[in-house]
Structure formats: C-alpha cells, structure tokens
Design a protein around this motif. Structure first.
Motif, mmCIF file in Angstrom:
data_model
loop_
_atom_site.group_PDB
_atom_site.id
_atom_site.type_symbol
_atom_site.label_atom_id
_atom_site.label_comp_id
_atom_site.label_asym_id
_atom_site.label_seq_id
_atom_site.Cartn_x
_atom_site.Cartn_y
_atom_site.Cartn_z
ATOM 1 N N ARG A 1 0.871 -1.176 0.000
ATOM 2 C CA ARG A 1 0.000 0.000 0.000
ATOM 3 C C ARG A 1 0.903 1.219 0.000
ATOM 4 N NH1 ARG A 1 -2.927 2.912 4.572
ATOM 5 N NH2 ARG A 1 -1.593 1.616 5.880
ATOM 6 N N ASN A 2 0.742 2.060 -1.014
ATOM 7 C CA ASN A 2 1.620 3.221 -1.152
ATOM 8 C C ASN A 2 0.814 4.374 -1.735
ATOM 9 O OD1 ASN A 2 3.892 4.888 -1.283
ATOM 10 N ND2 ASN A 2 4.453 4.143 -3.325
ATOM 11 N N LEU A 3 0.528 5.365 -0.917
ATOM 12 C CA LEU A 3 -0.250 6.520 -1.359
ATOM 13 C C LEU A 3 0.684 7.689 -1.635
ATOM 14 C CD1 LEU A 3 -3.342 6.360 1.037
ATOM 15 C CD2 LEU A 3 -2.939 5.191 -1.136
ATOM 16 N N VAL A 4 0.735 8.099 -2.894
ATOM 17 C CA VAL A 4 1.580 9.237 -3.279
ATOM 18 C C VAL A 4 0.768 10.521 -3.395
ATOM 19 C CG1 VAL A 4 3.258 7.763 -4.422
ATOM 20 C CG2 VAL A 4 1.363 8.695 -5.752
ATOM 21 N N THR A 5 -0.556 10.394 -3.371
ATOM 22 C CA THR A 5 -1.453 11.563 -3.320
ATOM 23 C C THR A 5 -2.554 11.238 -2.316
ATOM 24 O OG1 THR A 5 -3.118 10.857 -4.952
ATOM 25 C CG2 THR A 5 -1.098 11.870 -5.811
ATOM 26 N N SER A 6 -3.318 12.243 -1.940
ATOM 27 C CA SER A 6 -4.565 11.952 -1.237
ATOM 28 C C SER A 6 -5.509 11.311 -2.231
ATOM 29 C CB SER A 6 -5.168 13.234 -0.661
ATOM 30 O OG SER A 6 -5.432 14.161 -1.707
ATOM 31 N N LEU A 7 -6.533 10.616 -1.725
ATOM 32 C CA LEU A 7 -7.487 9.943 -2.608
ATOM 33 C C LEU A 7 -8.832 10.665 -2.583
ATOM 34 C CD1 LEU A 7 -6.727 6.186 -1.794
ATOM 35 C CD2 LEU A 7 -5.713 7.638 -3.540
ATOM 36 N N GLY B 1 -6.786 11.251 -6.230
ATOM 37 C CA GLY B 1 -5.729 12.124 -6.712
ATOM 38 C C GLY B 1 -6.223 13.000 -7.855
ATOM 39 N N PRO B 2 -5.370 13.897 -8.342
ATOM 40 C CA PRO B 2 -5.804 14.846 -9.388
ATOM 41 C C PRO B 2 -6.269 14.180 -10.678
ATOM 42 C CG PRO B 2 -3.414 14.958 -9.019
ATOM 43 C CD PRO B 2 -3.988 14.153 -7.907
ATOM 44 N N ARG B 3 -5.594 13.136 -11.088
ATOM 45 C CA ARG B 3 -5.989 12.472 -12.339
ATOM 46 C C ARG B 3 -7.315 11.744 -12.167
ATOM 47 N NH1 ARG B 3 -6.937 11.777 -16.871
ATOM 48 N NH2 ARG B 3 -5.991 10.331 -18.359
ATOM 49 N N SER B 4 -7.506 11.092 -11.025
ATOM 50 C CA SER B 4 -8.805 10.446 -10.768
ATOM 51 C C SER B 4 -9.911 11.484 -10.685
ATOM 52 C CB SER B 4 -8.744 9.642 -9.463
ATOM 53 O OG SER B 4 -8.103 8.398 -9.665
ATOM 54 N N SER C 1 -17.666 2.088 -5.847
ATOM 55 C CA SER C 1 -17.375 2.058 -4.415
ATOM 56 C C SER C 1 -16.202 2.941 -4.044
ATOM 57 C CB SER C 1 -17.089 0.614 -3.972
ATOM 58 O OG SER C 1 -18.201 -0.211 -4.177
ATOM 59 N N ALA C 2 -15.129 2.894 -4.826
ATOM 60 C CA ALA C 2 -13.919 3.654 -4.530
ATOM 61 C C ALA C 2 -13.837 4.870 -5.450
ATOM 62 C CB ALA C 2 -12.685 2.770 -4.696
ATOM 63 N N PRO C 3 -13.178 5.933 -4.999
ATOM 64 C CA PRO C 3 -13.133 7.169 -5.793
ATOM 65 C C PRO C 3 -11.981 7.235 -6.774
ATOM 66 C CG PRO C 3 -12.134 7.564 -3.657
ATOM 67 C CD PRO C 3 -12.573 6.121 -3.661
ATOM 68 N N VAL C 4 -11.258 6.127 -6.973
ATOM 69 C CA VAL C 4 -10.063 6.141 -7.814
ATOM 70 C C VAL C 4 -10.322 5.391 -9.109
ATOM 71 C CG1 VAL C 4 -8.566 6.294 -5.804
ATOM 72 C CG2 VAL C 4 -9.111 4.043 -6.750
ATOM 73 N N TYR C 5 -9.463 5.652 -10.093
ATOM 74 C CA TYR C 5 -9.570 5.007 -11.403
ATOM 75 C C TYR C 5 -8.327 4.147 -11.631
ATOM 76 C CZ TYR C 5 -13.701 7.706 -12.353
ATOM 77 O OH TYR C 5 -14.982 8.215 -12.289
ATOM 78 N N ALA C 6 -8.552 2.864 -11.902
ATOM 79 C CA ALA C 6 -7.475 1.880 -11.967
ATOM 80 C C ALA C 6 -6.791 1.868 -13.327
ATOM 81 C CB ALA C 6 -8.028 0.497 -11.660
ATOM 82 N N VAL C 7 -5.483 1.606 -13.302
ATOM 83 C CA VAL C 7 -4.726 1.384 -14.543
ATOM 84 C C VAL C 7 -3.978 0.062 -14.515
ATOM 85 C CG1 VAL C 7 -4.443 3.821 -15.143
ATOM 86 C CG2 VAL C 7 -2.733 2.698 -13.683
ATOM 87 N N ASP D 1 -3.073 7.903 -10.634
ATOM 88 C CA ASP D 1 -2.149 8.837 -9.988
ATOM 89 C C ASP D 1 -0.932 8.138 -9.397
ATOM 90 O OD1 ASP D 1 -3.535 11.541 -10.104
ATOM 91 O OD2 ASP D 1 -5.134 10.289 -9.284
ATOM 92 N N GLY D 2 -0.841 6.817 -9.592
ATOM 93 C CA GLY D 2 0.302 6.082 -9.088
ATOM 94 C C GLY D 2 0.153 5.564 -7.682
ATOM 95 N N ASN D 3 -1.026 5.684 -7.102
ATOM 96 C CA ASN D 3 -1.282 5.129 -5.776
ATOM 97 C C ASN D 3 -1.482 3.621 -5.871
ATOM 98 O OD1 ASN D 3 -1.533 7.691 -4.190
ATOM 99 N ND2 ASN D 3 -3.184 8.030 -5.683
#
Length: 446
Positions: free
Chosen positions: A12-18, A20-23, A41-47, A58-60
């Motif tokens: 688990r490695n967070l480089v931005t708050s969730l 992040g700007p790209r999400s 469910s989650a506010p992030v977009y997976a790559v 965002d690299g998280n």
C-alpha cells in the motif's frame, strides 16, 4: 501459500490523497459521459492490478479486499490467464458457438461437469453474466417441469434483469421504480441465524410449510437460493437449512437451483459452497470467479433437465466466447494447481481471529460470519442488534480513502464484506485488516 511471483510491488503506497488529481479529472469527465445510475465504491480510477494490489491513474497502490466483487480470485492479471487470452485473441475472438462452434466451449463444459457437486450425468450451457445464467436456469426448470412458480428467499440477490430483479429481495438500489416485474415469483423466509436464532431444520420447516400452503408443490418449478447469501449480507444459513430444502425439492419433483455465482470457484474454501453440507443441486449457476476477470457464466446440472430444452432454446451471440473460454480454462487450471481452496481457508484462519479481537475492542460488531475468503462483519449500534448503516458507510469511505478497497452490502446496509483475491499475501491481508480495524475503532470512539 502457493509460490507466486508478483509483477507489481505488493504494498500500500499513497503518493497523493485519494482521489488524486488524475482520478478527479476522470470523475469530471465521467459525469458528462457515463449514466448517473452507475455507481462506484472507490473514488479512484485503476490502470493496473496484480496479486493483492490495484494501482490508480495517480500512481497510488491500494490493497484490494474486493476482487472486483469476487471475480479476480486468481489475481487481476494472472500470467496464465493473460497468456491464454492473448493466444486465443491472436487466432479468433468470435465466431459464435451457435454458428461455427469451437473446442474451448466444450472443454469448459467438460470441466464444469466434473467440478460441480454430484457424480451424475451433467450438461452445461455458457452465457455472459450471472443474471443471464439465473434467467436460463429458471427457463430450464420451467420447461422441464411444466410448472411456472419459482421460490426465492428473503435477502436474496440474483441480478438486475427483469426476472432476476423479481428474484432479488432488496428494493433500493436494485428494484426501486423498475417494475412491473416477472410474475410467478414467491418469496420465503431464509435462515439468518444472527437475527432469527432458529435451528436450520426449524427454519427450513417454516419455509416449506409456507411453500406448501401458499403455492403447492405441484405448481412449483424451482427453488433458487445462494448457499451463502451475497449482496443480502454474506448470510450463512444455519446448518441443516439447505439440506432440508434440497431433500424436500427432490421428494416433490422441484428443481433445486444453487446460485453459486459469488460463492463458487474456491471462494469459500471448497470448489462450491454447496459442498460444505454435501448438497447436490439439480442446477448450479456460476459466473464471477470462473474466468479470471473475463465475462463468462454457466448453468450446469442434470442432463435430463438441460437436454429437455429444444435445440435453439438456449444460447446467445456471445455466450461462451472463445477468448472467455480460454481464460476460464487457464483460471481453472490455476485454481486447481495452486490449491486456492486451501488458500481461501488460510485467509479465514488469519482474518477471523483479527475480526473477533476487533469486535471485543469496539462493541459495534454484532456478528462475524462467512467461510474461506468470503467473510463479513455486521455493524450494529452498541448493546443492540440494531443495524448501523451510517457507521458502516463512514467506515467504508474512510477505509477506501486510506488506500484499501473494501465493499459493503446487506439488506440493512450494515455489512462490511471481505473478498480478497485468493493470491493476496498474508502480509498485505493483515495490513488491510489493520486499516479496517484502525478506522472502525476511531469511528466507534474506541
């Protein structure tokens, strides 16, 4: 734990708050392009994803305790599955099995005939989604029996199509304002030990008594039930409930359908949850973990039932797509060779003591339940069994923001459910559970 070489760092490695700007940028684009009725469910977009982690735009790197709702049991980019998909796609992506058939479909059917409970003669038909499998299982049961009525249960979830919405119990968000629904669906009480306190045989007797009085066995085509109810709250019925229902169905010529869409393929510590009490369903519906993330579903069951349907009565343009079949063969190979059913049981051995300790510390966990890597805690108001949906939602939001993808469910909206990939490392699993524990203690004021 099988010897697994991971492609991505399992951390688990967070480089931005969730988020992040790209999400956040993608969320803005989404609002203009995607229907509002599709939730996430989650506010992030997976790559990217591998093993027990999901990497966002965002690299998280986030810990995955959801497996895409019990789908990516072998991992979201399992090398064997990925290689099988690439190999098949290089030759043909589609011809339609109903036009020019291919061997992969037959091989998947053969495997499912072998793996599903019972040693009787079986047949299989492939589809695209769990809801499609359920619809067709009901079609098969109605045609084969010449009867119309179908029994489903309280807290059931079977899909979002018209017929499967009728089978599903919970109104919001699945059914509200989407009716009218398919007819001849009857709902009966399920076994919910934490809330009804009933012995399994007693609970079954109550349901059977209602069936006989309200419908009559002579009018009933099928009984459909999840051996462990999924969206309804990961409810494990009291022992004896399912065998009593199955025995009654057999004695009365009623088709017993086990909906193993969420419970299947080693998720609960055996190939199918029905195995736990030695139940042999007439029909089994499957999807989710069957193909390592590729869309595929199936109905497998008694040969006489499936062969009763006239040629052309079952099928679909994409059902049993060759790429999905190749993925399924690779995923089933891996599930067997890596003995991921044992791995699911090991996950339970790690998680349950941690959850019990958390229950003692917080006073807001009314029940801990599930089997294998299908586990849940029921959140209640202290000193009661009153569901606390508000606290559950707050915990889920904070856990996701802390970099752990975690899902909720339940008729009352108060269940935290755990569905990690079966290939997650012990260390990552423990860290994810620790995050949930820290958040729950903070939110509960402990």
């Amino acid at each position: 734990m099988p010897d697994i070489t991971y492609r991505l760092p399992q951390e688990r490695n967070l480089v931005t708050s969730l988020p992040g700007p790209r999400s956040s940028e993608l969320a803005t684009r989404r609002k203009r392009a995607v229907a509002a009725g599709v939730g996430s469910s989650a506010p992030v977009y997976a790559v990217d994803a591998d093993g027990g982690v999901i990497v966002d735009v965002d690299g998280n790197s986030l810990i995955d305790l959801g497996s895409g709702i019990a789908v990516t049991s072998v991992g979201a980019s399992n090398p064997q599955v990925a290689a099988a998909v690439a190999e098949q796609a290089a030759h043909l992506t589609h011809t339609c099995f109903m036009v020019t058939p291919y061997e992969g479909y037959i091989e998947v059917a053969e495997r499912l005939n072998r793996l599903t409970p019972g040693d009787h003669e079986k047949r299989t038909v492939l589809f695209n989604s769990g809801a499609e499998a359920v619809e067709n299982a009901v079609k098969i049961a109605r045609l084969a029996t010449g009867r119309q009525a179908v029994v489903a249960f309280d807290h059931a979830y079977h899909g979002r199509t018209n017929l499967t919405m009728a089978l599903t119990a919970k109104s919001m968000p699945y059914k509200s304002n989407f009716g009218p629904f398919a007819p001849e669906i009857y709902r009966m009480p399920a076994s919910y030990p934490y809330r009804d306190g009933l012995d399994g045989k007693v609970a079954a007797a109550e349901a059977i008594d209602r069936i006989e009085k309200q419908i009559g066995a002579g009018s009933l085509a099928a009984v459909i039930i999840e051996p462990i109810q999924g969206e309804g709250g990961f409810i494990v019925p009291a022992r004896g409930f399912l065998p009593a229902l199955a025995d009654w169905c057999q004695a009365n010529g009623v088709v017993f359908i086990a909906d193993e869409i969420q419970t299947g393929f080693a998720r609960t510590g055996s190939w199918f949850a029905s195995n736990d009490e030695g139940i042999v369903p007439d029909l089994v519906t499957m999807a989710k973990g069957i193909a390592g993330g590729m869309p595929l579903a199936a109905v497998t069951g008694r040969a006489d039932l499936l062969d009763a349907v006239h040629p052309g009565g079952l099928g679909g343009t994409y059902g049993g797509n060759p790429v999905a079949c190749a993925a399924a063969i690779a995923a089933l190979d891996y599930l067997e060779s890596a003995d991921l059913a044992s791995r699911a049981r090991h996950i339970e051995e790690i998680a349950k003591p941690m959850l019990r300790s958390l229950a003692d510390e917080t006073g807001v966990i009314g029940d801990i339940r599930g089997r294998g890597a299908m586990l849940a805690i029921e959140i209640v108001k202290p000193g009661t069994n009153e569901p606390d949906a508000v606290l559950t939602k707050e915990v889920a939001t904070a856990v996701n923001a802390a970099g752990v993808v975690m899902l909720t469910c339940g008729t009352y909206g108060n269940i935290i459910r755990l569905l990690p990939p079966l290939v997650i490392s012990d260390e990552l699993l423990i860290e994810g559970l620790d995050v949930i524990g820290s958040v729950l203690k903070a939110k509960a004021g402990k």
